[in-house]
Enzyme design. Structure first.
Site, short mmCIF file in Angstrom:
data_model
loop_
_atom_site.label_atom_id
_atom_site.label_comp_id
_atom_site.label_asym_id
_atom_site.label_seq_id
_atom_site.Cartn_x
_atom_site.Cartn_y
_atom_site.Cartn_z
N TYR A 111 -4.78 -7.09 93.13
CA TYR A 111 -5.20 -7.90 91.99
C TYR A 111 -4.42 -9.21 91.91
O TYR A 111 -3.22 -9.23 92.18
CB TYR A 111 -5.00 -7.14 90.68
CG TYR A 111 -5.45 -7.94 89.48
CD1 TYR A 111 -6.79 -8.00 89.16
CD2 TYR A 111 -4.54 -8.69 88.73
CE1 TYR A 111 -7.22 -8.77 88.09
CE2 TYR A 111 -4.96 -9.46 87.67
CZ TYR A 111 -6.31 -9.50 87.35
OH TYR A 111 -6.73 -10.26 86.29
N TRP A 164 -4.80 -13.84 90.98
CA TRP A 164 -5.61 -15.05 90.89
C TRP A 164 -5.60 -15.89 92.15
O TRP A 164 -6.40 -16.82 92.26
CB TRP A 164 -5.14 -15.87 89.69
CG TRP A 164 -5.85 -15.51 88.44
CD1 TRP A 164 -5.93 -14.26 87.87
CD2 TRP A 164 -6.60 -16.39 87.60
NE1 TRP A 164 -6.66 -14.32 86.71
CE2 TRP A 164 -7.09 -15.62 86.52
CE3 TRP A 164 -6.89 -17.75 87.64
CZ2 TRP A 164 -7.86 -16.18 85.50
CZ3 TRP A 164 -7.66 -18.31 86.62
CH2 TRP A 164 -8.13 -17.51 85.57
N1 LIG Z 1 -1.94 -22.41 80.43
C1 LIG Z 1 -2.46 -21.23 80.79
N2 LIG Z 1 -3.73 -20.90 80.45
C2 LIG Z 1 -4.24 -19.69 80.79
C3 LIG Z 1 -3.49 -18.76 81.56
C4 LIG Z 1 -2.14 -19.13 81.90
O1 LIG Z 1 -1.40 -18.34 82.56
N3 LIG Z 1 -1.67 -20.36 81.50
N4 LIG Z 1 -4.04 -17.56 81.93
C5 LIG Z 1 -5.50 -17.43 81.88
C6 LIG Z 1 -5.90 -16.01 81.90
S1 LIG Z 1 -5.89 -15.17 83.40
C7 LIG Z 1 -6.34 -15.35 80.82
S2 LIG Z 1 -6.87 -13.73 80.94
C8 LIG Z 1 -6.41 -16.00 79.51
C9 LIG Z 1 -5.78 -15.09 78.46
O2 LIG Z 1 -6.23 -15.38 77.20
P1 LIG Z 1 -5.56 -14.64 75.96
O3 LIG Z 1 -5.21 -13.27 76.32
O4 LIG Z 1 -6.43 -14.82 74.78
O5 LIG Z 1 -4.24 -15.54 75.82
P2 LIG Z 1 -2.76 -15.30 75.28
O6 LIG Z 1 -2.11 -16.64 75.33
O7 LIG Z 1 -2.10 -14.20 76.02
O8 LIG Z 1 -2.95 -14.85 73.78
C10 LIG Z 1 -3.61 -15.69 72.85
C11 LIG Z 1 -2.93 -15.64 71.52
O9 LIG Z 1 -3.10 -14.35 70.90
C12 LIG Z 1 -2.09 -14.25 69.90
N5 LIG Z 1 -1.78 -12.85 69.61
C13 LIG Z 1 -1.01 -12.01 70.33
N6 LIG Z 1 -0.96 -10.79 69.74
C14 LIG Z 1 -1.71 -10.87 68.61
C15 LIG Z 1 -2.05 -9.94 67.58
O10 LIG Z 1 -1.67 -8.77 67.59
N7 LIG Z 1 -2.89 -10.39 66.61
C16 LIG Z 1 -3.36 -11.66 66.56
N8 LIG Z 1 -4.19 -11.99 65.58
N9 LIG Z 1 -3.03 -12.56 67.51
C17 LIG Z 1 -2.23 -12.17 68.53
C18 LIG Z 1 -0.88 -14.93 70.49
O11 LIG Z 1 -0.19 -15.67 69.47
C19 LIG Z 1 -1.42 -15.75 71.61
O12 LIG Z 1 -1.01 -17.11 71.62
O13 LIG Z 1 -5.69 -17.25 79.51
C20 LIG Z 1 -6.06 -18.08 80.61
N10 LIG Z 1 -5.50 -19.39 80.40
N1 LIG Z 2 3.21 -8.98 79.55
C1 LIG Z 2 2.04 -9.48 79.96
N2 LIG Z 2 1.69 -9.38 81.26
C2 LIG Z 2 0.52 -9.91 81.68
C3 LIG Z 2 -0.35 -10.56 80.77
C4 LIG Z 2 0.03 -10.63 79.40
O1 LIG Z 2 -0.70 -11.15 78.54
N3 LIG Z 2 1.24 -10.11 79.04
N4 LIG Z 2 -1.53 -11.11 81.21
C5 LIG Z 2 -2.13 -10.53 82.42
C6 LIG Z 2 -3.22 -11.32 82.95
S1 LIG Z 2 -4.48 -11.71 81.86
C7 LIG Z 2 -3.32 -11.66 84.26
S2 LIG Z 2 -4.79 -12.36 84.82
C8 LIG Z 2 -2.24 -11.38 85.21
C9 LIG Z 2 -2.05 -12.48 86.26
O2 LIG Z 2 -1.37 -11.97 87.36
P1 LIG Z 2 -1.52 -12.61 88.81
O3 LIG Z 2 -2.89 -13.14 89.02
O4 LIG Z 2 -1.00 -11.62 89.78
O5 LIG Z 2 -0.50 -13.84 88.70
P2 LIG Z 2 -0.38 -15.16 89.57
O6 LIG Z 2 0.95 -15.72 89.26
O7 LIG Z 2 -1.56 -16.04 89.34
O8 LIG Z 2 -0.37 -14.60 91.07
C10 LIG Z 2 -1.09 -15.17 92.11
C11 LIG Z 2 -0.21 -15.18 93.36
O9 LIG Z 2 -1.02 -15.57 94.48
C12 LIG Z 2 -0.27 -16.48 95.29
N5 LIG Z 2 -1.24 -17.29 96.04
C13 LIG Z 2 -1.81 -18.47 95.68
N6 LIG Z 2 -2.66 -18.88 96.64
C14 LIG Z 2 -2.62 -17.97 97.63
C15 LIG Z 2 -3.29 -17.86 98.89
O10 LIG Z 2 -4.10 -18.69 99.28
N7 LIG Z 2 -3.00 -16.77 99.66
C16 LIG Z 2 -2.09 -15.83 99.26
N8 LIG Z 2 -1.85 -14.80 100.08
N9 LIG Z 2 -1.45 -15.91 98.06
C17 LIG Z 2 -1.72 -16.96 97.26
C18 LIG Z 2 0.57 -17.26 94.29
O11 LIG Z 2 1.69 -17.84 94.93
C19 LIG Z 2 0.93 -16.16 93.27
O12 LIG Z 2 2.15 -15.54 93.60
O13 LIG Z 2 -1.01 -11.18 84.50
C20 LIG Z 2 -1.14 -10.15 83.52
N10 LIG Z 2 0.17 -9.81 82.99
MO LIG Z 3 -6.11 -12.93 83.00
#
Ligand SMILES: Nc1nc2c(c(=O)[nH]1)N[C@H]1C(S)=C(S)[C@@H](COP(=O)(O)OP(=O)(O)OC[C@H]3O[C@@H](n4cnc5c(=O)[nH]c(N)nc54)[C@H](O)[C@@H]3O)O[C@H]1N2
Ligand SMILES: Nc1nc2c(c(=O)[nH]1)N[C@H]1C(S)=C(S)[C@@H](COP(=O)(O)OP(=O)(O)OC[C@H]3O[C@@H](n4cnc5c(=O)[nH]c(N)nc54)[C@H](O)[C@@H]3O)O[C@H]1N2
Ligand SMILES: [Mo]
Length: 748
Positions: free
Chosen positions: A107, A109
């Protein structure tokens, strides 16, 4: 300058005479992402994996469980040698244990680009050698993607066919935003986004927003918002009390509930004692405010939105299901700008107007192994082979894993309870990682193969609802001896006698041309490539399934067993899960502590990617990830802005740099994800991450037995000032000692 793209936006770039990366956002982009500032670290940062490396213990003793993983040193090994050893090991595992013993879920991105998509490459390769144990769903919305089919028939209808932002701007008077609509997240769309429309739509929204969040800055400051500073993980209680008020005041839409829903009466009976006073005690929102909000919702075109973060928690099904029930009671589902939304403010494409076009992708073939795990059960898979678990009405068993293969993801970023994950990673015989950077996952592997980044290869780039397909040109030559994931798998395939099946005789460039031609004939590939991409025809207001359903629920039934919105699901009730009964209920979080930590997405990077980049490092405090604390909580602990603090619970601890901020409700701390895990081996006070990764604190528990989704958004913690000798941050350095043939480099 040459064009390319990323998950956070399209841009042009070149390497200047001093070897620095110069980046210019795409000319059509009205709101380029601040994350572009991190790209410099992709180029030649000391954390780049320069050459293939093998863990000393694996090299000397061969495959087998080993608790030195993550603590051992690495030896650089020539490409041909490492590929021979890896091909032999893959063959040993598949012939000796069967292909299900290879866990290839992998898993993550990775990076933008449809052909060099690391997971697609890995899955295609493993399929040609007999298959692998896969993973299902995502960390993003893995709870909802199992729940929603039971409640509204499918996930797509909710996430991908939501009202667009222009429709919301025109029709919606009130957004009741559980989790807010955080602007920081909407710059990101998987695969890329050329014209960032969503940030502008969001900041220009002219209606009212009821911001329900522990954080005041979960909505842009330009928006007319009223903040309801809710206690984390209590949203369902608030929703039930809003529902209670609608019933008590006769404001619910009986006609809608009768015609379009099943199971409402049971739900209504469960609301009897869920009055606003009850909810006030749980949520911290005054009863009078709850009553007033319920009335306001019934009086206006109201969109109830729930961010994905709310389902990334223990019992995370409940706020999503209760949000749908609440929207159904308002009777506006299927009306433009009304009803229920999920993921506004979570991802750039939710509500975006771009075309929904299928763009070319690499075919992955067929996996002959049927095994999978729900994605967030990775540590359980490795720690508990043969044991059974519940999942969506099934009882499943974890296969016995011998080899873990990761390309394009960082489980030591994304998974919970990293100290437990370290124990899990001692169990397999072999761990293989392809990575551009020495992430913690690479450091916990046996075989680390240096992968190129998207800047170092050619590709086709486009995301969901992107306005463009970008001809991704090569900006720089590969760092060190890095190779494309494709080239690595092609070399392994040749050694395993499946070269033809994997490559079909094509070079990477020939694949691009082949994929492009299979997709369209005009303009010709060469013309497309020379132009740097093409603009897609504009999207139309997408077809919303709920509008059809509303018009005629018999002609356009939902794909639920009843064809209706299932406010009570007989199917889910029949599973008999106490942590996810047949209709939405209030379930209190099992763990409590002095502070509730929100471990949300970072505004300074995408997950853990390019943590060494300029934007990411500028956001740190004392070189550690920034933790925000309410001033009252900080004062009670003698903490001021700039202090290094220790954040801890019974699972682990990390250091972080404190910032005091009254944008947080008291009792709440916020430490975003993504600082590269940096375990201090011999810390006297127990396991410690020197850098501020919150996943040393989160519990490795599922949202529920229904979905087994990730519950990493929250953790019960305490915080204290850290006055001990400060361990240095080593995660942003190479673990390979500098050699004479290479200049010794230090982190900037
Ligand atoms: N800059 C940036 N943007 C991203 C990402 C990133 O890593 N960086 N990741 C992307 C990805 S993969 C995903 S899945 C999305 C995730 O999208 P989300 O999961 O929606 O994003 P988060 O920032 O984890 O949470 C959004 C907000 O929910 C609020 N929150 C947390 N717990 C609670 C609660 O119990 N109740 C309420 N009401 N609010 C709460 C927090 O204050 C938080 O700022 O974002 C995407 N966008
Ligand atoms: N506590 C907590 N944990 C969370 C979350 C949260 O809200 N709270 N959010 C979760 C969510 S929504 C998500 S989506 C995950 C994200 O978790 P990940 O998607 O695992 O996080 P990334 O840092 O995007 O990891 C991508 C990796 O791929 C590598 N990469 C980039 N390009 C290439 C390529 O071309 N080839 C190879 N081999 N590698 C490459 C990058 O260097 C990086 O290390 O985290 C989750 N974890
Ligand atoms: Mo995500």
């Amino acid at each position: 300058m040459k064009p390319t793209t990323s998950h956070w936006g399209a841009f042009s770039a070149e390497v200047d005479a001093e070897g620095r990366l110069r980046v210019e956002p795409h000319p059509a982009d009205p709101a380029p992402s601040p994350l572009l500032g991190n790209l410099g670290a992709a180029l030649d940062h000391p954390t780049r994996v320069a050459r293939p490396a093998v863990r000393r213990g694996w090299l000397e003793n061969g495959p087998g469980p080993d608790d030195r993983r993550g603590r051992d040193e690495f030896v650089e090994v020539p490409w041909d040698d490492v590929l021979d050893r890896l091909a032999a090991e893959l063959d040993r595992v598949r012939t000796g244990h069967g292909n299900q013993a290879i866990f290839g879920g992998s898993y993550g991105w990775a990076s933008a680009g449809r052909f060099h998509h690391a997971q697609s490459q890995l899955h295609r390769f493993l399929n040609t050698i007999g298959g692998f144990t896969a993973s299902r769903n995502s960390y993003s919305n893995g709870t909802s993607s199992v729940l929603l089919p039971h409640v509204v028939g499918d996930t797509h209808a909710v996430l991908r066919q939501a009202s667009t932002w222009p429709t919301i701007a025109e029709h919606t008077e009130l957004i009741v935003a559980f989790g807010g609509v955080p602007e920081k997240n909407v710059f990101v769309t998987p695969g890329g986004v050329t014209v960032h429309g969503t940030p502008g739509h969001l900041t220009r929204f002219g209606g009212r927003v009821a911001l329900i969040s522990p954080l005041r800055d979960d909505v842009p400051s330009t928006v007319d918002a009223r903040w309801y500073p809710i206690r984390p993980a209590t949203d369902t209680a608030l929703m039930l009390a809003l529902a209670h008020t609608l019933v008590a005041e006769g404001l619910h839409d009986r006609g809608f509930l009768d015609r379009y829903c099943v199971g409402y009466p049971e739900f209504e009976r469960s609301l009897l004692d869920k009055d606003p006073e009850w909810a006030a005690g749980i949520t911290g929102i005054p009863a009078a405010d709850i009553v007033a909000l319920a009335r306001e919702m019934a009086a206006h075109r109201t969109l109830v939105t729930v961010t994905w973060s709310l389902q990334r928690t223990e019992f995370g099904e409940q706020p999503v299901w209760a949000g749908i029930a609440l929207a159904a009671m308002l009777g506006q589902i299927g009306l433009p700008g009304g009803g229920f939304g999920h993921g506004y403010g979570s991802m750039g494409d939710v509500g975006d107007t771009g075309p929904e076009l299928r763009i070319p992708h690499l075919p992955q073939g067929v996996n002959p192994v049927g095994e999978f795990i729900p994605v967030a059960r990775i540590a359980d898979l490795l720690l508990h082979p043969g044991e059974s678990y519940d999942y969506d009405g099934e009882v499943r068993r974890y296969p016995d894993t011998r080899l873990v293969y990761w390309a394009g993801g960082n489980p030591f970023h994304h998974h919970q309870d990293l100290n437990r994950l370290r124990r899990a990673f001692t169990r397999p015989d072999t761990v293989v990682v392809h990575e551009p950077h020495w992430t913690a996952t690479a450091r916990h592997a046996d075989i680390v193969l240096p992968a190129t980044t998207a800047l170092e290869r050619e590709d086709l780039g486009s995301g969901r609802r992107d306005t463009h397909v970008v001809a991704m040109h090569r900006i720089a030559s590969p760092a060190g001896e890095a190779r494309d994931d494709y080239a690595i798998f092609a070399a392994l395939a040749a050694r395993l006698g499946v070269s033809g099946a994997f490559t079909e005789g094509r070079s990477a460039r020939q694949w691009l041309e082949h994929l492009y031609r299979g997709w369209r004939s005009e303009p010709a590939f060469d013309e497309f490539w020379a132009a740097g991409g093409l603009r897609l025809p504009p999207g139309r207001e997408h077809h919303t399934l709920f509008a059809d359903f509303r018009a005629d629920p018999d002609a356009h039934p939902l794909k639920t067993p009843s064809g209706r919105i299932e406010i009570t699901s007989a199917t889910v009730a029949g599973f008999g899960y106490p942590d996810c009964p047949g209709h939405p209920v209030w379930l209190a979080p099992t763990e409590t502590g002095p502070l509730r930590l929100i471990a949300n997405q970072p505004h300074t990077r995408l997950h853990s990617q390019l943590d060494a980049g300029d934007t990411s490092r500028a956001g740190k405090v004392a070189g550690r990830e920034r933790i925000r604390l309410n001033p009252a909580d900080a004062a009670a602990r003698g903490i001021t802005t700039g202090d290094v603090v220790r954040v801890f619970n019974n699972r682990g601890a990390c250091l972080a740099g404190a910032v005091l901020d009254d944008a947080l409700r008291p009792g709440v701390a916020q430490l975003p994800t993504g600082a590269w895990f940096d375990p201090v081996e011999d810390h006297a006070g127990g396991p410690l991450c020197a850098h501020g990764n919150p996943n040393v604190l989160t519990a490795d528990i599922p949202s529920s037995r229904l979905s087994q989704g990730c519950a990493g958004q929250h953790a019960a913690v305490d915080v204290e000032r850290f006055d001990g000798p400060l361990p240095e941050v080593r995660a942003l350095r190479s673990p390979i000692p500098p050699q004479v043939d290479r200049p010794a480099t230090v982190p900037r």
